[in-house]
Design a protein around this motif. Sequence first.
Motif, short mmCIF file in Angstrom:
data_model
loop_
_atom_site.label_atom_id
_atom_site.label_comp_id
_atom_site.label_asym_id
_atom_site.label_seq_id
_atom_site.Cartn_x
_atom_site.Cartn_y
_atom_site.Cartn_z
N ALA A 82 -13.52 5.31 4.70
CA ALA A 82 -12.30 5.64 5.44
C ALA A 82 -11.78 7.01 5.01
O ALA A 82 -11.32 7.81 5.82
CB ALA A 82 -11.24 4.57 5.24
N LEU A 83 -11.89 7.29 3.73
CA LEU A 83 -11.36 8.55 3.22
C LEU A 83 -12.29 9.72 3.55
O LEU A 83 -11.84 10.86 3.69
CB LEU A 83 -11.11 8.45 1.72
CG LEU A 83 -9.96 7.51 1.33
CD1 LEU A 83 -9.91 7.30 -0.17
CD2 LEU A 83 -8.63 8.04 1.85
N ALA A 101 -7.42 -4.03 4.03
CA ALA A 101 -6.88 -4.82 2.92
C ALA A 101 -6.84 -6.31 3.27
O ALA A 101 -6.40 -6.69 4.35
CB ALA A 101 -5.48 -4.32 2.58
N SER A 153 -4.67 7.43 8.16
CA SER A 153 -5.63 6.87 7.19
C SER A 153 -5.03 5.67 6.46
O SER A 153 -5.74 4.72 6.14
CB SER A 153 -6.06 7.93 6.19
OG SER A 153 -6.84 8.89 6.84
N MET A 211 -13.29 1.73 1.51
CA MET A 211 -12.19 2.67 1.29
C MET A 211 -12.71 4.10 1.27
O MET A 211 -12.13 5.00 1.88
CB MET A 211 -11.54 2.39 -0.06
CG MET A 211 -10.17 1.79 0.02
SD MET A 211 -9.48 1.66 -1.64
CE MET A 211 -8.28 2.98 -1.60
N LEU A 245 -2.00 6.55 -3.33
CA LEU A 245 -2.14 6.76 -1.89
C LEU A 245 -0.95 7.52 -1.30
O LEU A 245 -0.80 7.60 -0.08
CB LEU A 245 -2.28 5.39 -1.18
CG LEU A 245 -3.43 4.51 -1.67
CD1 LEU A 245 -3.44 3.18 -0.91
CD2 LEU A 245 -4.78 5.21 -1.49
N LEU A 300 -9.15 -4.46 -1.57
CA LEU A 300 -9.84 -3.50 -0.71
C LEU A 300 -11.23 -3.23 -1.25
O LEU A 300 -11.38 -2.97 -2.45
CB LEU A 300 -9.09 -2.17 -0.66
CG LEU A 300 -7.74 -2.17 0.06
CD1 LEU A 300 -6.61 -2.14 -0.96
CD2 LEU A 300 -7.65 -0.98 0.98
N LEU A 309 0.83 -1.21 0.00
CA LEU A 309 0.00 0.00 0.00
C LEU A 309 0.86 1.26 0.00
O LEU A 309 0.51 2.26 -0.59
CB LEU A 309 -0.91 0.04 1.24
CG LEU A 309 -2.23 -0.72 1.20
CD1 LEU A 309 -3.13 -0.22 2.31
CD2 LEU A 309 -2.91 -0.58 -0.14
N ARG A 354 -5.57 2.78 8.49
CA ARG A 354 -6.96 2.29 8.37
C ARG A 354 -7.13 1.47 7.10
O ARG A 354 -7.78 0.45 7.09
CB ARG A 354 -7.94 3.47 8.32
CG ARG A 354 -8.32 3.96 9.70
CD ARG A 354 -9.49 4.91 9.61
NE ARG A 354 -10.78 4.23 9.37
CZ ARG A 354 -11.92 4.89 9.27
NH1 ARG A 354 -11.95 6.20 9.35
NH2 ARG A 354 -13.04 4.23 9.06
N LEU A 355 -6.53 1.97 6.03
CA LEU A 355 -6.66 1.25 4.75
C LEU A 355 -5.96 -0.11 4.85
O LEU A 355 -6.47 -1.11 4.35
CB LEU A 355 -6.07 2.08 3.61
CG LEU A 355 -6.82 3.38 3.27
CD1 LEU A 355 -6.12 4.12 2.13
CD2 LEU A 355 -8.27 3.10 2.90
N GLU A 356 -4.81 -0.12 5.52
CA GLU A 356 -4.10 -1.40 5.72
C GLU A 356 -5.05 -2.40 6.39
O GLU A 356 -5.09 -3.58 6.04
CB GLU A 356 -2.88 -1.23 6.63
CG GLU A 356 -1.75 -0.39 6.08
CD GLU A 356 -0.75 -1.18 5.26
OE1 GLU A 356 -1.01 -2.36 4.95
OE2 GLU A 356 0.29 -0.58 4.90
#
Lengths: 241, 346
Positions: free
Chosen positions: A212-213, A125, A117, A209, A110, A204, A104, A120-122
Amino acid sequence: MQKQRICSASDVPDNGMKSYDIEGRKILVVNAGECFHAYQGLCPHQDVCLDEGYFDGQLLTCHQHLWQWDIRTGDAVGLAEAPLEKYEVEVSEGEIFVVQSSALKAVDMLKDVSPASLERLEGLARREQLPAGTVIYEVDDPADDLYVLESGRVEFTIGRDDRTRLAGFMLRKGEVFGWAALLEQHPRRIARAVCHEDSVLLRLNGEAMLEALEADPTSGLMVMRRLATLVARHTTGPQNS
Amino acid sequence: MKIQVNARNRTHLFEASPGEKILHSGLARGIALPYECASGTCGTCKAKRVSGEIDDAWPDAPGRKSLKSADEFLMCQCVARTDVVAEVPAYVQMMDTGSCVPCAGAGRIASTEMLTHDVMLIDVDTDAPMEFDAGQFVLLGVDEVEGMRGWSMVNFDRHARRLRFVVRRKPDGVLSDWLFSGTSRFGTRVSLFGPLGHATFYPSLGRDLLCIAGGSGIAGVMSILSRAEQDDYFSRHSGDVFFGVRTARDVYFLEEFTRLRRACGQGLTVTVALSDEEPPSALVNDYPLIRFDRGFVHEVAKRHMAGRLGNVIAYLAGPPPAVDASIRMLLLSRVTADNIRYDKFS
Ligand SMILES: Cc1cc2nc3c(=O)[nH]c(=O)nc-3n(C[C@H](O)[C@H](O)[C@H](O)COP(=O)(O)OP(=O)(O)OC[C@H]3O[C@@H](n4cnc5c(N)ncnc54)[C@H](O)[C@@H]3O)c2cc1C
Ligand code: FES
């Protein structure tokens, strides 16, 4: 790759660089004065050894076709069409260690996302190991998920039945496909995506996603900007949305 | 023969005539396949064979050293024997509209003239007019010599029917030996492929022009200057030309530089760098509009350009070591790579 000792800090002179063969891959260690950086040792363009290039304290340049990168981030600058894969560096008691960073972190889209953030994305995934031949999605499948390549190779074909045509392929860590999952009322897949080799992907969910964003609009805006660039670049050919 | 090139972003399909190099077929159809020297030395045009049979016209090409496996090949040297599918691990787009799409052609040597003891000025009349950009080159071949050679155009004309070149004799070079043998080559038929090359100049670039040429690298610089002069470029931007040779007996084009200096005014500066001797005073006195200095051309350029590199677009041409030294000098002076264009006469 586990945390790995590469060399002693004193092996790489100030404002100099050296490459090392570690477990079958080349790793470039750069001494930027106040800190060390580690990157993939071969140019993503044509596999030229980067230690033969130029380093001016800020930019790293491959001597072959003058692709350049920002030494702090590995971001592509100028003519370069791809970023460099960055390794996390730890210096301990004069020894340099590197750790492979998450795919990532290598995702261009990204790059400007805040560390919180990104974490969070991790968390969103899912890491999937897929054998060669796996169909990741078919034409007309719903575009729910976005994928990040960690290793291997994914090919895209467009068209149906016996009138199909290869529409590009991906082979670099951090390359993203299936980004239609980030678009409103996501369209359906317009290409078929197949693992051409054994591949590792991060998967993801697009909605998750976006949620989260939404919680971090500054990061979200940067992602959308980079997404727009990606879309613009890909309208000249590839159909790997 | 059908050629399919699988690029990272898409697939390109095109036809290749029997005997036609795969690179040439693709370029001639407006597909911007990767290449640099187009003559087998740099390795930039490498591709991987997925299926089909190819013939390698030059198995000893130095560019093959950048190939990593047996199924990789140089598109500029290889010819398809059957339909071929090949992979190019790069983004391959169509050429920009307005760029000159190359094609195969022919012509004849219309005149030759010795400019120094080892440099020849050659005019070639083409059978059909050719469009090219300032700074480009063509591949040229003659029946008696295996393979084609890259030669940069000296002139810049629209619908050119005449191409002008300067060619330096390379010791033991095959084409050099043919050309400089003493036999007149007037009237010889030549085959051509072009125009080629990315070191192009357009007046719309709007930057200060810096040209650093080693030896016959001056060829493309003359074409760029010609284009700039036609556009009155030096009334808006400065131009600095550095021409490096070994000694006073190796230098040429001094009359032409003097004429350009008169025509273009203060905006244009021309410096001749002699690497092996102090500029003789006779030379300095005879050409007051040209500056002479001693040193390697990149060092002389560095000295005279100090503090003036901020807005330049640089054109470098000549032997690979001279070009590499100039690239290094410019990058370390923080000129960005997108403002450096070069041809290595490898
Ligand atoms: C982009 C570019 C622009 C150039 N512009 C100029 C110019 O303006 N003026 C100038 O004097 N020189 C120029 N050169 C150099 C020129 O092309 C020749 O290398 C040089 O003239 C020496 O040729 P030669 O035959 O004497 O030497 P050789 O050493 O015999 O050959 C030189 C080159 O010819 C090609 N070649 C040789 N044998 C074969 C073969 N069997 N099959 C296919 N190819 C072969 C190779 O590219 C080789 O590097 C340029 C080179 C390049 C790449
Ligand atoms: S372009 Fe083919 S080797 Fe240089």
